[in-house]
Design an enzyme around this catalytic site. Structure first.
Site, PDB file in Angstrom:
ATOM      1  CB  ALA A  63      39.874   9.570  18.616  1.00 49.02           C
ATOM      2  CD  GLU A 105      34.333   8.717  23.889  1.00 44.79           C
ATOM      3  OE1 GLU A 105      35.262   8.903  23.073  1.00 44.79           O
ATOM      4  OE2 GLU A 105      33.179   8.405  23.566  1.00 44.79           O
ATOM      5  CD  GLU A 125      34.101  13.236  21.342  1.00 39.37           C
ATOM      6  OE1 GLU A 125      33.607  14.137  22.066  1.00 39.37           O
ATOM      7  OE2 GLU A 125      34.744  12.278  21.791  1.00 39.37           O
TER       8      GLU A 125
HETATM    9  C1  3H9 Z   1      37.259  11.796  19.331  1.00 40.57           C
HETATM   10  O1  3H9 Z   1      37.894  11.725  20.340  1.00 40.57           O
HETATM   11  C2  3H9 Z   1      36.309  10.740  18.851  1.00 40.57           C
HETATM   12  C3  3H9 Z   1      36.007   9.692  19.887  1.00 40.57           C
HETATM   13  O2  3H9 Z   1      34.900  10.058  20.671  1.00 40.57           O
HETATM   14  C4  3H9 Z   1      35.644   8.386  19.259  1.00 40.57           C
HETATM   15  C5  3H9 Z   1      36.661   7.688  18.495  1.00 40.57           C
HETATM   16  C6  3H9 Z   1      36.202   6.322  18.007  1.00 40.57           C
HETATM   17  N1  3H9 Z   1      44.060  14.374  16.747  1.00 40.57           N
HETATM   18  O3  3H9 Z   1      45.084  22.921  18.852  1.00 40.57           O
HETATM   19  P1  3H9 Z   1      46.563  22.970  18.906  1.00 40.57           P
HETATM   20  C7  3H9 Z   1      47.067  18.547  16.692  1.00 40.57           C
HETATM   21  S1  3H9 Z   1      37.382  13.140  18.309  1.00 40.57           S
HETATM   22  C8  3H9 Z   1      45.073  14.690  15.926  1.00 40.57           C
HETATM   23  O4  3H9 Z   1      47.246  23.955  18.046  1.00 40.57           O
HETATM   24  P2  3H9 Z   1      46.493  23.924  21.603  1.00 40.57           P
HETATM   25  C9  3H9 Z   1      46.716  19.851  15.988  1.00 40.57           C
HETATM   26  O5  3H9 Z   1      46.257  19.597  14.677  1.00 40.57           O
HETATM   27  C10 3H9 Z   1      38.599  14.175  19.089  1.00 40.57           C
HETATM   28  N2  3H9 Z   1      45.769  15.845  16.020  1.00 40.57           N
HETATM   29  O6  3H9 Z   1      47.099  23.095  20.393  1.00 40.57           O
HETATM   30  C11 3H9 Z   1      48.043  20.570  16.031  1.00 40.57           C
HETATM   31  O7  3H9 Z   1      48.860  20.027  15.017  1.00 40.57           O
HETATM   32  P3  3H9 Z   1      49.911  20.952  14.253  1.00 40.57           P
HETATM   33  C12 3H9 Z   1      38.057  14.909  20.250  1.00 40.57           C
HETATM   34  C13 3H9 Z   1      45.415  16.705  16.972  1.00 40.57           C
HETATM   35  O8  3H9 Z   1      47.453  23.793  22.703  1.00 40.57           O
HETATM   36  C14 3H9 Z   1      48.627  20.143  17.367  1.00 40.57           C
HETATM   37  O9  3H9 Z   1      47.954  18.938  17.739  1.00 40.57           O
HETATM   38  N3  3H9 Z   1      39.028  15.845  20.731  1.00 40.57           N
HETATM   39  C15 3H9 Z   1      44.359  16.447  17.858  1.00 40.57           C
HETATM   40  O10 3H9 Z   1      46.075  25.282  21.143  1.00 40.57           O
HETATM   41  C16 3H9 Z   1      48.430  21.166  18.471  1.00 40.57           C
HETATM   42  O11 3H9 Z   1      47.048  21.505  18.534  1.00 40.57           O
HETATM   43  C17 3H9 Z   1      39.099  17.097  20.272  1.00 40.57           C
HETATM   44  O12 3H9 Z   1      38.304  17.517  19.453  1.00 40.57           O
HETATM   45  C18 3H9 Z   1      43.674  15.222  17.718  1.00 40.57           C
HETATM   46  N4  3H9 Z   1      42.653  14.882  18.533  1.00 40.57           N
HETATM   47  O13 3H9 Z   1      45.155  23.176  21.990  1.00 40.57           O
HETATM   48  C19 3H9 Z   1      40.193  17.961  20.833  1.00 40.57           C
HETATM   49  N5  3H9 Z   1      44.214  17.494  18.708  1.00 40.57           N
HETATM   50  O14 3H9 Z   1      50.828  21.476  15.312  1.00 40.57           O
HETATM   51  C20 3H9 Z   1      40.950  18.606  19.707  1.00 40.57           C
HETATM   52  C21 3H9 Z   1      45.177  18.371  18.364  1.00 40.57           C
HETATM   53  O15 3H9 Z   1      50.520  20.052  13.254  1.00 40.57           O
HETATM   54  N6  3H9 Z   1      42.093  19.364  20.151  1.00 40.57           N
HETATM   55  N7  3H9 Z   1      45.893  17.908  17.321  1.00 40.57           N
HETATM   56  O16 3H9 Z   1      49.081  22.048  13.636  1.00 40.57           O
HETATM   57  C22 3H9 Z   1      42.010  20.561  20.762  1.00 40.57           C
HETATM   58  O17 3H9 Z   1      40.942  21.044  21.067  1.00 40.57           O
HETATM   59  C23 3H9 Z   1      43.283  21.295  21.032  1.00 40.57           C
HETATM   60  O18 3H9 Z   1      44.270  20.736  20.215  1.00 40.57           O
HETATM   61  C24 3H9 Z   1      43.793  21.248  22.490  1.00 40.57           C
HETATM   62  C25 3H9 Z   1      45.194  21.896  22.546  1.00 40.57           C
HETATM   63  C26 3H9 Z   1      42.823  22.040  23.364  1.00 40.57           C
HETATM   64  C27 3H9 Z   1      43.913  19.841  22.978  1.00 40.57           C
END
Ligand code: 3H9
Length: 689
Positions: A63, A105, A125
């Site tokens: 999300a 999901e 999450e």
């Molecule tokens: C969820 O899904 C809740 C649901 O169950 C229910 C909903 C109702 N959203 O980490 P990076 C941005 S909770 C917004 O440096 P990498 C990040 O801030 C979510 N922004 O890249 C950064 O921005 P900036 C569950 C996001 O290649 C840019 O993307 N999911 C999100 O080292 C690059 O990120 C997670 O917790 C997001 N979800 O790693 C996964 N994700 O460039 C969270 C990233 O401006 N994400 N950004 O600083 C990660 O773990 C890593 O970003 C990922 C890539 C492994 C995907």
């Protein structure tokens, strides 16, 4: 069709593609057109099967975290997944990169999931203080079984494609063109004919007989959660999947999500998520990086060996240098042993161990460092020794090699000035054990050139560290604030608190251990030596050291340790020593409450943080939070000291610091102007916000 969601036809198969860089988060501007596209394709008779795929480097990574805390906009993720499950034709998620959180999901709303061999899938999450709120806790157990789902959801750790296939989470793993293979898979599946059962209706892995084993495991995990709410909610929600009808379990999951997302712990953890990414952003980010193909590490003791392992773990070849052959062999043997322990624990394969060990080259000759692109010294913490090392490096390092000192306290500007290339020198302050601890304080000296700084920030991320750039001062950010946190500890003892009481207040707060247990673990002799060098004293700690009580390693310190155990036991002799020293100073012991312990330890630490900001030793308050959470065990659920200050109330902190300053006259309680400014403006930057 929209800028973010598009559909292409491949015969009978429609491929819906999401394109929302950088990580294809399920923002409102994606959910809305995705819903429209899926409704259209569901009702379009010429479409026989639907594939959901993503453009760019990854499948949906979750999300959109930036939307949390704002009013929800429909369709939400739950509605999207519920709608997917009304589609009778086969639906296939084609997963490359990462399918995380809401992304997984979404995929669980499909009948089938196929993945690229390098893909990773998970529900992280919990790391944001949440539980999966789009049906993940209810659908995942239906595919992989409740125990596996419990472990994946409570840890938040993603699994690889092969493991996902074995667990039943994905139906096929492919190499090469994923979309083309997903289309073939969808075609073949459609040809076989339905009906196709949505995940929500697959109940064969939900066996009530698993409940006792589930509850046992959930209790173990709850014990590890300390004061965090999210892991408990995750376990409860997976249990609901086992005990409640699907719709009731989904509704309960939603309620838990809504509660957690509005809570302080999740706000704190979301703050940390963005803070870590922000900390890696530095001015001059567009400068060309230097190439780092081999790193030299000087010193194969605990610190040097750990640093060398940190590089090897990140795949970087290392030349490890020691003064003597014996010391080198000892260092290499310890590294070998550490990897062997990881193999026994199951966290490292025999193959990976061999590969990592293969990256090491040992030497006792400085000339062997000539091909290194970065050289980190981890020798004795004394200016003369450091200067001697850098003098020798100056003679052998090739032009452009980055020189780094691992000093914890010494003046990096002075070290830089002792070389002929101060622009190439900076501090890399690793935390012990350096192969485990995530934090890397990168110390920018006055003359450090921007490309050197940018190269090291990038390298830190490459080897899995969390980098924070800090300026030069005694102790940098972390140790300087640690000193402020500890300034009143001895006085608290002399006034009547005992080590176990103080430590209990800290662990109740959420720290993994209190300051006295930590001192025993680190070794009391280290602080003793530092104090002597600076002409300082500590009444209790010095007395313990004079008796040879150096902490865990000698079986006694602030606590006693029986038979080599690491469990601290209250020591009546130490308590008697404290009482004697107090009596000798005419201090009558009194009852000291938890509030007072917090006010006299954590409040001065916030105050010091404010000074650090004013002096620009840290660029942002959130950088300080990243340092403390990743390097010193500040509880993640409180978001780091500067975030926690807002939760605690800056006005209250100022009022109590003023109180203690009036009582004691001590400098550590003198309120920093930046703290007062924060109270007035609501922002650490000084601007209103
Ligand atoms: C969820 O899904 C809740 C649901 O169950 C229910 C909903 C109702 N959203 O980490 P990076 C941005 S909770 C917004 O440096 P990498 C990040 O801030 C979510 N922004 O890249 C950064 O921005 P900036 C569950 C996001 O290649 C840019 O993307 N999911 C999100 O080292 C690059 O990120 C997670 O917790 C997001 N979800 O790693 C996964 N994700 O460039 C969270 C990233 O401006 N994400 N950004 O600083 C990660 O773990 C890593 O970003 C990922 C890539 C492994 C995907």
């Amino acid at each position: 069709m929209s800028d973010f969601v598009s559909t292409t036809r491949h015969g009978n198969v429609a491929v819906v593609s999401i394109d929302n860089p950088p990580v294809n988060a399920l923002s409102f501007h994606v959910r809305e057109p995705l819903m429209q596209a899926l409704v259209y394709l569901r009702d379009e008779p010429s479409v026989g099967a639907i594939v959901i795929a993503c453009a760019g480097r990854t499948f949906v990574a979750g999300a959109d975290i930036t939307e949390f805390g704002k009013p929800a906009r429909q369709p939400d993720l739950g509605a999207l997944v519920a709608m997917l499950e009304t589609i009778a034709k086969p639906t296939v998620a084609a997963i490359h990169g990462t399918a995380l959180g809401g992304g997984l999901e979404l995929a669980l709303g499909c009948h089938f999931r196929v993945a690229d061999r390098t893909a990773r899938l998970g529900l992280p999450e919990v790391k944001l203080g949440l539980l999966p709120g789009g049906g993940g806790t209810v659908r995942l157990p239906r595919l992989v079984g409740p125990l596996k789902a419990l472990s994946m959801i409570v840890s938040g750790t993603p699994i690889g494609a092969a493991e996902a296939l074995a667990a039943g989470l994905v139906d096929a793993v492919f190499d090469g063109d994923l979309t083309a293979q997903a289309v073939s898979f969808a075609n073949e599946t459609a040809a076989k004919g339905g009906p196709f059962t949505p995940v929500r209706d697959r109940n064969d892995r939900l066996d009530q007989a698993d409940l006792p084993a589930f509850d046992k495991e959930a209790a173990v995990l709850a014990g590890k959660a300390r004061s965090l709410e999210a892991p408990i909610a995750c376990a409860q929600s997976v249990r609901n999947a086992l005990t409640l009808p699907c719709d009731e379990a989904l509704a309960a999951e939603r309620d838990l999500f809504v509660k957690l997302v509005a809570g302080d712990q999740s706000r704190a953890q979301r703050h940390l998520f963005f803070a870590e990414r922000e900390a890696a952003k530095i001015a001059g980010k567009d400068v060309a990086r230097r190439k780092i193909a081999r790193v030299g590490v000087i010193g194969a003791g605990t610190m040097g060996g750990g640093i060398a392992m940190a590089f090897a773990n990140g795949g970087v070849p290392v030349t490890l240098l020691e003064a003597t052959h014996e010391a080198l062999q000892r260092g290499l043997a310890t590294i070998n042993k550490n990897y062997a322990v990881s193999v026994i624990r199951g966290s490292l394969s025999e193959d990976a161990k061999r590969q990592r060990l293969g990256l090491f080259k040992g030497s006792t000759d400085y000339a062997d460092l000539a091909d290194c692109d970065l050289i980190v010294e981890a020798v004795f913490e004394e200016m003369a020794v450091k200067k001697d090392v850098f003098g020798r490096l100056d003679a052998v390092a090739k032009p452009g090699t980055i020189l780094a000192t691992n000093t914890s306290y010494l003046d990096v500007n002075e070290i830089a000035a002792s070389t002929s290339r101060p622009q190439d020198l900076l501090g890399m302050h690793f935390f012990s054990p350096a192969n485990v601890m995530k934090l890397l304080e990168i110390v920018r000296a006055e003359k450090t050139s921007p490309d050197v700084l940018a190269t090291i920030v990038d390298l830190a991320r490459r080897i899995g560290k969390v980098p924070v750039v800090v300026g030069v001062c005694h102790g940098f950010v972390g140790n300087r604030m640690l000193a402020a946190r500890g300034a009143e500890l001895e006085t608290l003892l002399l006034e009547g608190a005992m080590p176990r009481q103080v430590d209990q207040v800290f662990t109740d707060f959420g720290w993994p251990m209190g300051p006295f247990e930590m001192s025993d673990l680190a070794g009391l002799d280290i602080g003793w030596r530092n104090r002597k060098a600076r002409g300082q004293t500590a009444v209790i700690a010095d007395a313990l050291c004079e008796q040879g009580h150096f902490g865990q390693k000698t079986g006694s310190g602030f606590y006693r340790y029986e038979g080599g155990s690491r469990t601290p036991l209250p020591d009546p002799d130490v308590e008697a020593l404290i009482r004697n020293k107090a009596a000798g100073r005419g201090v009558a012991p009194r009852a000291i409450g938890a509030e007072e312990i917090i006010e006299r330890t954590l409040y001065p630490m916030i105050n010091e943080g404010a000074k650090i900001l004013k002096e620009k030793i840290a660029a942002r308050a959130s950088d300080i939070d990243v340092v403390w959470v990743n390097g010193y065990g500040f509880p993640v659920g409180k978001g780091g000291p500067m975030f926690w200050a807002s939760l605690e109330g800056v006005d209250k902190i100022i009022q109590r610091l003023d109180h203690w300053h009036q009582q004691t006259g001590k400098d550590v309680f003198r309120v920093a102007p930046r703290l007062r400014q924060m109270a007035e403006t609501g922002s650490w930057d000084g601007a209103a916000g």
